[in-house]
Design a protein around this motif. Sequence first.
Motif, PDB file in Angstrom:
ATOM      1  N   VAL A 217      -3.226   1.664 -12.912  1.00  0.00           N
ATOM      2  CA  VAL A 217      -4.264   0.695 -12.557  1.00  0.00           C
ATOM      3  C   VAL A 217      -3.684  -0.425 -11.695  1.00  0.00           C
ATOM      4  O   VAL A 217      -4.286  -0.830 -10.691  1.00  0.00           O
ATOM      5  N   VAL A 218      -2.504  -0.907 -12.043  1.00  0.00           N
ATOM      6  CA  VAL A 218      -1.863  -1.973 -11.258  1.00  0.00           C
ATOM      7  C   VAL A 218      -1.535  -1.472  -9.853  1.00  0.00           C
ATOM      8  O   VAL A 218      -1.783  -2.176  -8.870  1.00  0.00           O
ATOM      9  N   LEU A 219      -0.992  -0.258  -9.748  1.00  0.00           N
ATOM     10  CA  LEU A 219      -0.664   0.283  -8.430  1.00  0.00           C
ATOM     11  C   LEU A 219      -1.907   0.470  -7.567  1.00  0.00           C
ATOM     12  O   LEU A 219      -1.886   0.181  -6.366  1.00  0.00           O
ATOM     13  N   ILE A 220      -2.984   0.924  -8.165  1.00  0.00           N
ATOM     14  CA  ILE A 220      -4.234   1.074  -7.412  1.00  0.00           C
ATOM     15  C   ILE A 220      -4.735  -0.294  -6.954  1.00  0.00           C
ATOM     16  O   ILE A 220      -5.161  -0.465  -5.812  1.00  0.00           O
ATOM     17  N   GLY A 221      -4.679  -1.277  -7.843  1.00  0.00           N
ATOM     18  CA  GLY A 221      -5.107  -2.623  -7.473  1.00  0.00           C
ATOM     19  C   GLY A 221      -4.282  -3.206  -6.339  1.00  0.00           C
ATOM     20  O   GLY A 221      -4.828  -3.765  -5.377  1.00  0.00           O
ATOM     21  N   VAL A 222      -2.964  -3.050  -6.405  1.00  0.00           N
ATOM     22  CA  VAL A 222      -2.088  -3.557  -5.344  1.00  0.00           C
ATOM     23  C   VAL A 222      -2.373  -2.843  -4.030  1.00  0.00           C
ATOM     24  O   VAL A 222      -2.416  -3.466  -2.973  1.00  0.00           O
ATOM     25  N   SER A 223      -2.595  -1.535  -4.087  1.00  0.00           N
ATOM     26  CA  SER A 223      -2.862  -0.792  -2.854  1.00  0.00           C
ATOM     27  C   SER A 223      -4.179  -1.253  -2.221  1.00  0.00           C
ATOM     28  O   SER A 223      -4.262  -1.378  -1.000  1.00  0.00           O
ATOM     29  N   PHE A 224      -5.198  -1.543  -3.031  1.00  0.00           N
ATOM     30  CA  PHE A 224      -6.457  -2.039  -2.470  1.00  0.00           C
ATOM     31  C   PHE A 224      -6.296  -3.434  -1.880  1.00  0.00           C
ATOM     32  O   PHE A 224      -6.890  -3.739  -0.846  1.00  0.00           O
ATOM     33  N   VAL A 225      -5.484  -4.283  -2.507  1.00  0.00           N
ATOM     34  CA  VAL A 225      -5.237  -5.621  -1.963  1.00  0.00           C
ATOM     35  C   VAL A 225      -4.528  -5.512  -0.622  1.00  0.00           C
ATOM     36  O   VAL A 225      -4.897  -6.174   0.352  1.00  0.00           O
ATOM     37  N   LEU A 226      -3.484  -4.665  -0.553  1.00  0.00           N
ATOM     38  CA  LEU A 226      -2.762  -4.493   0.710  1.00  0.00           C
ATOM     39  C   LEU A 226      -3.673  -3.906   1.781  1.00  0.00           C
ATOM     40  O   LEU A 226      -3.601  -4.280   2.944  1.00  0.00           O
ATOM     41  N   TRP A 227      -4.520  -2.976   1.383  1.00  0.00           N
ATOM     42  CA  TRP A 227      -5.450  -2.364   2.327  1.00  0.00           C
ATOM     43  C   TRP A 227      -6.395  -3.426   2.883  1.00  0.00           C
ATOM     44  O   TRP A 227      -6.652  -3.479   4.081  1.00  0.00           O
TER      45      TRP A 227
ATOM     46  N   LEU B 162      -5.933  -6.727   3.017  1.00  0.00           N
ATOM     47  CA  LEU B 162      -5.272  -7.786   3.776  1.00  0.00           C
ATOM     48  C   LEU B 162      -4.794  -7.318   5.141  1.00  0.00           C
ATOM     49  O   LEU B 162      -4.947  -8.013   6.135  1.00  0.00           O
ATOM     50  N   ASN B 163      -4.202  -6.128   5.181  1.00  0.00           N
ATOM     51  CA  ASN B 163      -3.516  -5.705   6.402  1.00  0.00           C
ATOM     52  C   ASN B 163      -4.058  -4.418   7.006  1.00  0.00           C
ATOM     53  O   ASN B 163      -3.557  -3.972   8.023  1.00  0.00           O
ATOM     54  N   GLY B 164      -5.028  -3.817   6.367  1.00  0.00           N
ATOM     55  CA  GLY B 164      -5.579  -2.580   6.894  1.00  0.00           C
ATOM     56  C   GLY B 164      -4.751  -1.366   6.472  1.00  0.00           C
ATOM     57  O   GLY B 164      -3.681  -1.491   5.875  1.00  0.00           O
ATOM     58  N   PRO B 165      -5.239  -0.197   6.760  1.00  0.00           N
ATOM     59  CA  PRO B 165      -4.576   1.033   6.310  1.00  0.00           C
ATOM     60  C   PRO B 165      -3.216   1.265   6.955  1.00  0.00           C
ATOM     61  O   PRO B 165      -2.359   1.905   6.361  1.00  0.00           O
ATOM     62  N   ALA B 166      -2.976   0.719   8.152  1.00  0.00           N
ATOM     63  CA  ALA B 166      -1.708   0.964   8.833  1.00  0.00           C
ATOM     64  C   ALA B 166      -0.538   0.401   8.022  1.00  0.00           C
ATOM     65  O   ALA B 166       0.514   1.034   7.920  1.00  0.00           O
ATOM     66  N   TYR B 167      -0.712  -0.776   7.433  1.00  0.00           N
ATOM     67  CA  TYR B 167       0.368  -1.377   6.651  1.00  0.00           C
ATOM     68  C   TYR B 167       0.714  -0.523   5.443  1.00  0.00           C
ATOM     69  O   TYR B 167       1.884  -0.299   5.141  1.00  0.00           O
TER      70      TYR B 167
END
Length: 44
Positions: A17-27, A29-34
């Motif tokens: 759950v934490v990894l999914i949450g972090v991945s959505f936050v990064l997505w 903030l910076n878009g899928p390329a990051y």
Amino acid sequence: MGGWRSLLLWSAGALVVVLIGVSFVLWGLNGPAYLIDMVAAYCM
């Protein structure tokens, strides 16, 4: 005996759950390329 298995299962679930949450936050903030660049950097 079942206590540590339950704890391990809950810990693994919380980590997912934490990894999914972090991945959505990064997505967001910076878009899928990051996110793709970060995964590529860790895999190589």
